[in-house]
Design a protein around this motif. Sequence first.
Motif, PDB file in Angstrom:
ATOM      1  N   ARG A   1     -11.120 -10.376 -32.442  1.00 24.37           N
ATOM      2  CA  ARG A   1     -12.279 -10.783 -33.248  1.00 24.37           C
ATOM      3  C   ARG A   1     -11.822 -11.278 -34.622  1.00 24.37           C
ATOM      4  N   GLY A   2     -10.868 -10.571 -35.213  1.00 24.98           N
ATOM      5  CA  GLY A   2     -10.340 -10.987 -36.514  1.00 24.98           C
ATOM      6  C   GLY A   2      -9.764 -12.385 -36.459  1.00 24.98           C
ATOM      7  N   ALA A   3      -9.017 -12.677 -35.395  1.00 24.71           N
ATOM      8  CA  ALA A   3      -8.449 -14.024 -35.247  1.00 24.71           C
ATOM      9  C   ALA A   3      -9.560 -15.031 -34.977  1.00 24.71           C
ATOM     10  N   GLY A   4     -10.519 -14.647 -34.151  1.00 28.15           N
ATOM     11  CA  GLY A   4     -11.603 -15.559 -33.805  1.00 28.15           C
ATOM     12  C   GLY A   4     -12.450 -15.937 -35.002  1.00 28.15           C
ATOM     13  N   LEU A   5     -12.714 -14.972 -35.879  1.00 25.61           N
ATOM     14  CA  LEU A   5     -13.522 -15.257 -37.074  1.00 25.61           C
ATOM     15  C   LEU A   5     -12.799 -16.248 -37.987  1.00 25.61           C
ATOM     16  N   GLN A   6     -11.472 -16.159 -38.025  1.00 31.19           N
ATOM     17  CA  GLN A   6     -10.716 -17.046 -38.919  1.00 31.19           C
ATOM     18  C   GLN A   6     -10.483 -18.434 -38.332  1.00 31.19           C
ATOM     19  N   ALA A   7     -10.428 -18.534 -37.017  1.00 31.50           N
ATOM     20  CA  ALA A   7     -10.079 -19.831 -36.410  1.00 31.50           C
ATOM     21  C   ALA A   7     -10.882 -20.088 -35.137  1.00 31.50           C
ATOM     22  N   PRO A   8     -12.216 -20.124 -35.255  1.00 30.40           N
ATOM     23  CA  PRO A   8     -13.023 -20.315 -34.039  1.00 30.40           C
ATOM     24  C   PRO A   8     -12.815 -21.676 -33.391  1.00 30.40           C
ATOM     25  N   GLU A   9     -12.255 -22.635 -34.138  1.00 31.96           N
ATOM     26  CA  GLU A   9     -12.026 -23.957 -33.564  1.00 31.96           C
ATOM     27  C   GLU A   9     -10.803 -23.973 -32.638  1.00 31.96           C
ATOM     28  N   LEU A  10      -9.984 -22.921 -32.725  1.00 28.73           N
ATOM     29  CA  LEU A  10      -8.748 -22.898 -31.937  1.00 28.73           C
ATOM     30  C   LEU A  10      -8.843 -22.059 -30.682  1.00 28.73           C
ATOM     31  N   LEU A  11      -9.756 -21.093 -30.678  1.00 25.85           N
ATOM     32  CA  LEU A  11      -9.677 -20.075 -29.619  1.00 25.85           C
ATOM     33  C   LEU A  11     -11.050 -19.570 -29.221  1.00 25.85           C
ATOM     34  N   LEU A  12     -11.074 -18.943 -28.061  1.00 18.17           N
ATOM     35  CA  LEU A  12     -12.250 -18.217 -27.588  1.00 18.17           C
ATOM     36  C   LEU A  12     -11.806 -16.818 -27.174  1.00 18.17           C
ATOM     37  N   VAL A  13     -12.623 -15.825 -27.509  1.00 16.16           N
ATOM     38  CA  VAL A  13     -12.342 -14.455 -27.100  1.00 16.16           C
ATOM     39  C   VAL A  13     -13.320 -14.082 -25.988  1.00 16.16           C
ATOM     40  N   LEU A  14     -12.768 -13.664 -24.863  1.00 16.24           N
ATOM     41  CA  LEU A  14     -13.629 -13.274 -23.749  1.00 16.24           C
ATOM     42  C   LEU A  14     -14.091 -11.825 -23.894  1.00 16.24           C
ATOM     43  N   PRO A  15     -15.174 -11.459 -23.188  1.00 10.58           N
ATOM     44  CA  PRO A  15     -15.521 -10.033 -23.122  1.00 10.58           C
ATOM     45  C   PRO A  15     -14.319  -9.259 -22.581  1.00 10.58           C
ATOM     46  N   PRO A  16     -14.113  -8.029 -23.056  1.00 10.38           N
ATOM     47  CA  PRO A  16     -12.887  -7.315 -22.683  1.00 10.38           C
ATOM     48  C   PRO A  16     -12.887  -6.793 -21.256  1.00 10.38           C
ATOM     49  N   VAL A  17     -11.681  -6.591 -20.755  1.00  6.44           N
ATOM     50  CA  VAL A  17     -11.482  -5.806 -19.537  1.00  6.44           C
ATOM     51  C   VAL A  17     -11.339  -4.361 -20.007  1.00  6.44           C
ATOM     52  N   CYS A  18     -12.389  -3.563 -19.779  1.00  8.07           N
ATOM     53  CA  CYS A  18     -12.431  -2.224 -20.405  1.00  8.07           C
ATOM     54  C   CYS A  18     -11.680  -1.163 -19.621  1.00  8.07           C
ATOM     55  N   TYR A  19     -11.550  -1.332 -18.316  1.00  6.93           N
ATOM     56  CA  TYR A  19     -10.914  -0.301 -17.501  1.00  6.93           C
ATOM     57  C   TYR A  19      -9.517  -0.761 -17.115  1.00  6.93           C
ATOM     58  N   GLY A  20      -8.537   0.133 -17.289  1.00 10.61           N
ATOM     59  CA  GLY A  20      -7.155  -0.244 -17.040  1.00 10.61           C
ATOM     60  C   GLY A  20      -6.469   0.671 -16.051  1.00 10.61           C
ATOM     61  N   TYR A  21      -5.174   0.433 -15.901  1.00  9.61           N
ATOM     62  CA  TYR A  21      -4.341   1.219 -14.997  1.00  9.61           C
ATOM     63  C   TYR A  21      -3.831   2.453 -15.735  1.00  9.61           C
ATOM     64  N   THR A  22      -4.350   3.603 -15.379  1.00  6.34           N
ATOM     65  CA  THR A  22      -4.026   4.813 -16.130  1.00  6.34           C
ATOM     66  C   THR A  22      -4.022   6.043 -15.226  1.00  6.34           C
ATOM     67  N   GLY A  23      -3.514   5.839 -14.016  1.00  9.66           N
ATOM     68  CA  GLY A  23      -3.543   6.900 -13.016  1.00  9.66           C
ATOM     69  C   GLY A  23      -2.745   8.133 -13.377  1.00  9.66           C
ATOM     70  N   HIS A  24      -1.742   7.947 -14.260  1.00 10.28           N
ATOM     71  CA  HIS A  24      -0.864   9.057 -14.646  1.00 10.28           C
ATOM     72  C   HIS A  24      -1.488   9.959 -15.714  1.00 10.28           C
TER      73      HIS A  24
END
Length: 290
Positions: free
Chosen positions: A57-80
Amino acid sequence: MTTRATTEYRYEKLTWPEIDDAIELNQVCIVPCGAIEQHGPHLPLDVDVVCPVEISRGAGLQAPELLLVLPPVCYGYTGHVLDFPGTINSHFEHFIQHVLDITKSLAYHGFKKILLLNGHGSNMPNLDLVARRTNLETDAECIAAGWWSFLTVDPTFLPRWRESKFPGGCSHACELETSLYLYLDGDNVRKDLIRNGTISLNDEGSPFNWMDLFAAGPATLVSWTSSYSPTGTLGAAELGSAAKGQQAYDEAVKQLLHFIHYFKNRPMDVRRDHHRQPPTMPMPWGQKSI
Ligand SMILES: [Zn+2]
């Protein structure tokens, strides 16, 4: 070009014609990837989501013409980490397929530069495979990187910033994650419960078998977290502060923006087929023929 694609960094807030504009502008897509996982008695379960989302978000606010931030992938690999209540595991095959579904959708629409900005260490081998497969199975280029890696770009930053011992002081719910979360969402830190946490395999003093967020021993046993951490805090949480969190945040955002400039403008890699006789069948495994 006058389009909201140059002023809005949030992918999901654009319309389809504006996505067409963003593709024409060759914007880089950032997919924050995290986990819902225990972070000791003092930090909430969402640390690994909040950190990459807020840095993106910090990068996106500064340079919205360069990038897009997608909604996050909230669940990860954490079986251990399942011995600690609250941790939600995504089967590694589901996780890899899920993130691949996202990168392949982006590539299909025409986005050719994708960054998987990771917030959870154990996502790393899986996201590495997602990035490789995206590169071999689509015509897009994809890079996976932990957000903390951007703190190593300037070799003077961490030696100035870090007070905890190496290895181990920065590992998990540690000096770094505690600092960043204190800065980003301090009201949700249980400040009275902040305690340093040991990593028993580091305490063995083996030159082979040790861990840190920024490195690992040459032959390190990655097993159940509960076998080497009594509290789920791995590292020097007591050295965390909101001020240090802001320094780390600003540095990560700054270096992420430098990277986006570099990646966006870098010409795509070019393949060369060295077969004297051209292959007579499509390349297997879903990989793209040249
Ligand atoms: Zn974490």
